[in-house]
Design a protein around this motif. Structure first.
Motif, mmCIF file in Angstrom:
data_model
loop_
_atom_site.group_PDB
_atom_site.id
_atom_site.type_symbol
_atom_site.label_atom_id
_atom_site.label_comp_id
_atom_site.label_asym_id
_atom_site.label_seq_id
_atom_site.Cartn_x
_atom_site.Cartn_y
_atom_site.Cartn_z
ATOM 1 N N TYR A 295 6.764 47.471 22.573
ATOM 2 C CA TYR A 295 7.578 48.321 23.439
ATOM 3 C C TYR A 295 6.864 49.639 23.707
ATOM 4 O O TYR A 295 6.022 50.084 22.916
ATOM 5 C CB TYR A 295 8.945 48.593 22.791
ATOM 6 C CG TYR A 295 9.717 47.343 22.471
ATOM 7 C CD1 TYR A 295 10.257 46.552 23.482
ATOM 8 C CD2 TYR A 295 9.889 46.930 21.146
ATOM 9 C CE1 TYR A 295 10.955 45.393 23.189
ATOM 10 C CE2 TYR A 295 10.584 45.769 20.844
ATOM 11 C CZ TYR A 295 11.111 45.004 21.870
ATOM 12 O OH TYR A 295 11.793 43.862 21.579
ATOM 13 N N LYS A 419 5.363 46.792 28.600
ATOM 14 C CA LYS A 419 6.220 46.563 29.771
ATOM 15 C C LYS A 419 6.464 45.062 29.969
ATOM 16 O O LYS A 419 7.591 44.632 30.246
ATOM 17 C CB LYS A 419 5.572 47.157 31.015
ATOM 18 C CG LYS A 419 6.433 47.035 32.261
ATOM 19 C CD LYS A 419 5.778 47.704 33.456
ATOM 20 C CE LYS A 419 6.662 47.559 34.700
ATOM 21 N NZ LYS A 419 6.027 48.179 35.889
ATOM 22 N N LYS A 420 5.401 44.279 29.796
ATOM 23 C CA LYS A 420 5.526 42.826 29.945
ATOM 24 C C LYS A 420 6.471 42.247 28.894
ATOM 25 O O LYS A 420 7.335 41.414 29.195
ATOM 26 C CB LYS A 420 4.149 42.171 29.825
ATOM 27 C CG LYS A 420 4.186 40.651 29.943
ATOM 28 C CD LYS A 420 2.802 40.054 29.734
ATOM 29 C CE LYS A 420 2.862 38.530 29.771
ATOM 30 N NZ LYS A 420 1.531 37.924 29.499
ATOM 31 N N ASN A 421 6.319 42.711 27.654
ATOM 32 C CA ASN A 421 7.177 42.223 26.571
ATOM 33 C C ASN A 421 8.636 42.573 26.814
ATOM 34 O O ASN A 421 9.544 41.785 26.524
ATOM 35 C CB ASN A 421 6.722 42.810 25.236
ATOM 36 C CG ASN A 421 5.378 42.254 24.791
ATOM 37 O OD1 ASN A 421 4.968 41.173 25.215
ATOM 38 N ND2 ASN A 421 4.675 42.998 23.953
ATOM 39 N N PHE A 422 8.885 43.768 27.333
ATOM 40 C CA PHE A 422 10.249 44.179 27.638
ATOM 41 C C PHE A 422 10.858 43.273 28.710
ATOM 42 O O PHE A 422 12.035 42.898 28.632
ATOM 43 C CB PHE A 422 10.271 45.637 28.111
ATOM 44 C CG PHE A 422 11.648 46.141 28.415
ATOM 45 C CD1 PHE A 422 12.517 46.486 27.389
ATOM 46 C CD2 PHE A 422 12.099 46.262 29.727
ATOM 47 C CE1 PHE A 422 13.794 46.945 27.661
ATOM 48 C CE2 PHE A 422 13.369 46.714 30.005
ATOM 49 C CZ PHE A 422 14.219 47.061 28.971
ATOM 50 N N GLU A 423 10.054 42.911 29.706
ATOM 51 C CA GLU A 423 10.538 42.024 30.768
ATOM 52 C C GLU A 423 10.861 40.639 30.207
ATOM 53 O O GLU A 423 11.828 39.993 30.630
ATOM 54 C CB GLU A 423 9.488 41.915 31.885
ATOM 55 C CG GLU A 423 9.287 43.180 32.685
ATOM 56 C CD GLU A 423 10.572 43.630 33.381
ATOM 57 O OE1 GLU A 423 11.307 42.756 33.891
ATOM 58 O OE2 GLU A 423 10.836 44.837 33.401
ATOM 59 N N LYS A 426 14.125 40.838 28.346
ATOM 60 C CA LYS A 426 15.191 40.888 29.353
ATOM 61 C C LYS A 426 15.466 39.491 29.907
ATOM 62 O O LYS A 426 16.618 39.089 30.084
ATOM 63 C CB LYS A 426 14.799 41.844 30.476
ATOM 64 C CG LYS A 426 15.861 42.036 31.540
ATOM 65 C CD LYS A 426 15.385 43.024 32.601
ATOM 66 C CE LYS A 426 16.428 43.168 33.712
ATOM 67 N NZ LYS A 426 15.936 44.081 34.775
ATOM 68 N N MET A 427 14.394 38.731 30.177
ATOM 69 C CA MET A 427 14.528 37.365 30.692
ATOM 70 C C MET A 427 15.260 36.475 29.686
ATOM 71 O O MET A 427 16.133 35.670 30.060
ATOM 72 C CB MET A 427 13.142 36.792 30.996
ATOM 73 C CG MET A 427 13.146 35.340 31.471
ATOM 74 S SD MET A 427 11.473 34.703 31.766
ATOM 75 C CE MET A 427 10.838 34.617 30.081
ATOM 76 N N ASN A 463 14.287 30.329 34.076
ATOM 77 C CA ASN A 463 14.440 31.716 34.535
ATOM 78 C C ASN A 463 15.296 31.792 35.790
ATOM 79 O O ASN A 463 15.789 30.778 36.302
ATOM 80 C CB ASN A 463 13.075 32.384 34.726
ATOM 81 C CG ASN A 463 12.277 31.766 35.882
ATOM 82 O OD1 ASN A 463 12.810 31.025 36.702
ATOM 83 N ND2 ASN A 463 10.997 32.086 35.928
#
Length: 662
Positions: A295, A419-423, A426-427, A463
């Motif tokens: 994060y 940022k990628k991990n947060f997305e 979220k997914m 997704n």
């Protein structure tokens, strides 16, 4: 005569009655009447005695015969009222003229009895007075209890009241103590004086909308600042007080201090020096460096601060720690007087075990994302080298953590990954909310008959664009929140339901993380109970994991499920840290040979030799073998020649959703 008229209630037993009468015959009759109702009855035949009695004793009500010789009734009632204005008065008379009645009403006389006394009339008046006294007693009793409750709340809670415009009209001592302001400084102003700049304006907008527009209670945690500049956190409940017409008359706020002061090491050391003998506990968020990798810095800061604000709530009852010292990098300190802790008669190890359990079972939710945190602890008692000793103990517990220095280019890369991990997180959350965590099923073939004898349940994520996402893209990252266990729960549910659609065995993957989680174990055994007749068709594939923390609980779990007829398979055997001694401890029924060995068997003699060794060992132990990644006929024939029992791979079938899930 009247003894069965009414049962003597508790209140009747304690009511005190005074009877003024000089006629012995009437005294005899009325006294019998009254004793049917009351235990505490005083009879007087002299008006002067009555006034003296009232001066020295308390009575609930008095019965006066208006015909007593030498008495001026109105004058007598007036004097009685002067002595005890709340005393109920009942008059007995041959007749009551209008002038006398008018004066009695003005003096608030409560009842009248006419001679000759009639049973029905007497009962009616006495019952009325008893009802009044009972209601009065209940009211006084309730007020007494209420005052005691208010006193307890006032001493243990931080309280303030405001008018409808938000101006403070009352604060208690606890409010003054935590804010540092006196009552005179606070009355007439708003709570804005305590507001910390970190609290967003939208928070107060929502609060006022809740309490003023919706007329409902508001609950929340506020960050405040005292007169001296000290930061503190408050858990608040604000309630609008409504009148009988439903209009807001004022607001009352009850607060509990979560007593979190985001302070530094210097303050902590100063506090240790000022104490004679202390107990110091150091708390470290486990794998905090991993949070920083997954994060961005803003999210990590939110996690640190939110955990700090909740930390004391994780402690067992009767906690005596007043402050949490945030030392940075996910590390915190708790400090208290050692003798004060001893008075709790709480074993320190048990105390901390409960604390760790509460943290583990809780979920930290920030901006809709859930974080599943664990902690590592160390503690020390004494005065000298207290911090150093506790720190040394903590460092020993986390020796596997590493410090990595990044260049500027690496920092940019890390931010992108965060940022990628947060997305991805979220997914996963969206997929869970919409039941888009599904199970695909891949066939497992008996090498001798080439018939499907098993299916393996494999998790997939659909997704928002309808794309099927492999677990390799989201499963490991999900472990950094509370979503991994939720994914496992969904897979278990999907897999057991599939027993109704196939007649083969069904393999379900479980990790050490799954088995170590008590809630997951409970869910597994609940499903095994629900599908009791199908237990012998279930295979649990245990994923090898070198980070197993509770090896005993895993062995216990295996023994329990095997007693139910469930089979145990070891997945990906032959790769990583595979250990034959550990294998025998698990007593598996099946070994799944790692796919990296299988797909190289055509060209790599070393891979073939390892597979042959595994198969030879398995046959001696009467353990079945399954080869993964069987992608062509050549590989299948080689495995069959070696003696592998089952095959799984694209040569026989890809993982697919059954029709019921499409």
């Amino acid at each position: 005569m009247f003894s069965s008229i009414i049962d003597k209630s508790h209140n009747q037993k304690i009511l005190k009655v005074l009877f003024l009468e000089d006629d012995d015959k009437i005294v005899s009759i009325v006294e019998d009447f009254l004793k049917a109702y009351f235990f505490k009855l005083t009879v007087s035949v002299n008006c002067t005695d009555v006034l003296e009695i009232l001066e020295k004793n308390f009575f609930d009500f008095i019965i006066i015969d208006a015909d007593v010789s030498g008495i001026n009734l109105i004058e007598q009632i007036t004097k009685i009222k002067e002595i005890n204005n709340e005393l109920s008065i009942v008059i007995i008379a041959k007749d009551i003229n209008s002038d006398l009645m008018k004066k009695c009403i003005q003096l608030s006389v409560d009842g009248y009895l006419l001679k000759p006394l009639e049973r029905e009339q007497f009962n009616l008046i006495i019952k009325k007075e008893i009802a009044y006294q009972n209601s009065k007693y209940r009211l006084e009793s309730n007020i007494n209890y209420l005052n005691q409750y208010v006193d307890v709340v006032d001493k243990s809670t931080i309280i303030s009241k405001t008018d409808i415009d938000g101006k403070i009209t009352y604060v208690n001592e606890n409010f003054c103590k935590i804010t540092g302001y006196s009552k005179d400084e606070l009355l007439g102003i708003t709570h804005r004086i305590l507001r910390h700049k970190d609290n967003p304006d939208i928070l107060y907008k929502e609060m006022w909308d809740t309490i003023k527009t919706q007329k409902k209670e508001w609950h929340g945690i506020l960050k405040n600042i005292s007169k001296s500049g000290k930061v503190y956190y408050i858990k608040s409940t604000i309630k609008p007080i409504l009148d009988l017409e439903g209009n807001i008359s004022e607001f009352v706020a009850f607060r509990d201090s979560v007593n979190v002061v985001l302070d530094d090491k210097k303050h902590l050391l100063s506090k240790i020096e000022s104490n004679k003998l202390s107990l110091l506990i150091l708390v470290q968020i486990e794998e905090f460096d991993m949070l920083e990798k997954f994060y961005n810095i803003v999210k990590v800061d939110q996690v640190e601060k939110t955990f700090a604000s909740n930390l004391l709530a994780y402690l067992p009852d009767n906690y005596i720690f007043e402050e949490v010292y945030a030392l940075g990098d996910g590390r915190y300190a708790l400090l208290c007087d050692y003798y004060a802790f001893e008075k709790l008669k709480f074993n320190i190890n048990q105390y901390l075990e409960i604390f760790v359990k509460n943290v583990t079972e809780s979920v930290l939710e920030i901006d809709g994302i859930e974080y599943d945190l664990n902690v590592i602890l160390s503690y020390s008692c004494g005065k000298y080298s207290l911090y150093e000793d506790a720190k040394a103990g903590l460092e020993e517990a986390i020796t596997k953590n590493k410090v990595i220095n990044y260049s500027n280019d690496s920092s940019i890369k890390i931010n992108r990954e965060a940022k990628k991990n947060f997305e991805i997180i979220k997914m996963v959350k969206i997929a869970l909310d919409n039941y888009k965590i599904v199970s695909y099923f891949q066939p497992i073939i008996n090498n001798k008959t080439r018939e499907i004898e098993k299916y393996e349940s494999l998790v997939r994520l659909i997704n928002e664009e309808g794309e099927v996402i492999s677990p390799y893209e989201f499963l490991n990252i999900s472990k950094k929140g509370n979503y991994y266990n939720k994914i496992t729960s969904r897979v278990l549910e999907n897999s057991f339901k599939m027993l109704e659609f196939v007649n083969t065995k069904l393999s379900i993957n479980l990790s050490a993380l799954d088995i170590e989680k008590e809630q997951t174990r409970k869910e597994i055994f609940s499903l095994l109970d629900e599908y009791k007749e199908q237990n012998n068709r279930i295979v649990f594939e245990l994923l090898e994991d070198e980070n197993v923390k509770d090896f005993r609980s895993i062995k216990k779990f295996i023994k329990r499920v095997k007693k139910r007829g469930v089979m145990i398979a070891i997945d990906d055997f032959g790769a990583g840290y595979s250990n034959f001694e550990r294998l025998l401890d698990f007593e598996p029924d099946i070994l799944k040979i790692d796919g990296s060995l299988v797909k190289n068997i055509e060209k790599d003699a070393f891979s073939r030799n390892i597979i042959e060794t595994i198969v030879t060992f398995a046959k001696k132990q009467k353990i079945l073998t399954i080869a993964e990644y069987v992608e062509n006929e050549t590989i299948f024939n080689l495995l069959n020649e070696i003696g592998v029992d089952y095959s799984q791979g694209y040569y026989f079938g890809k993982p697919e959703a059954f029709e019921r899930e499409k």
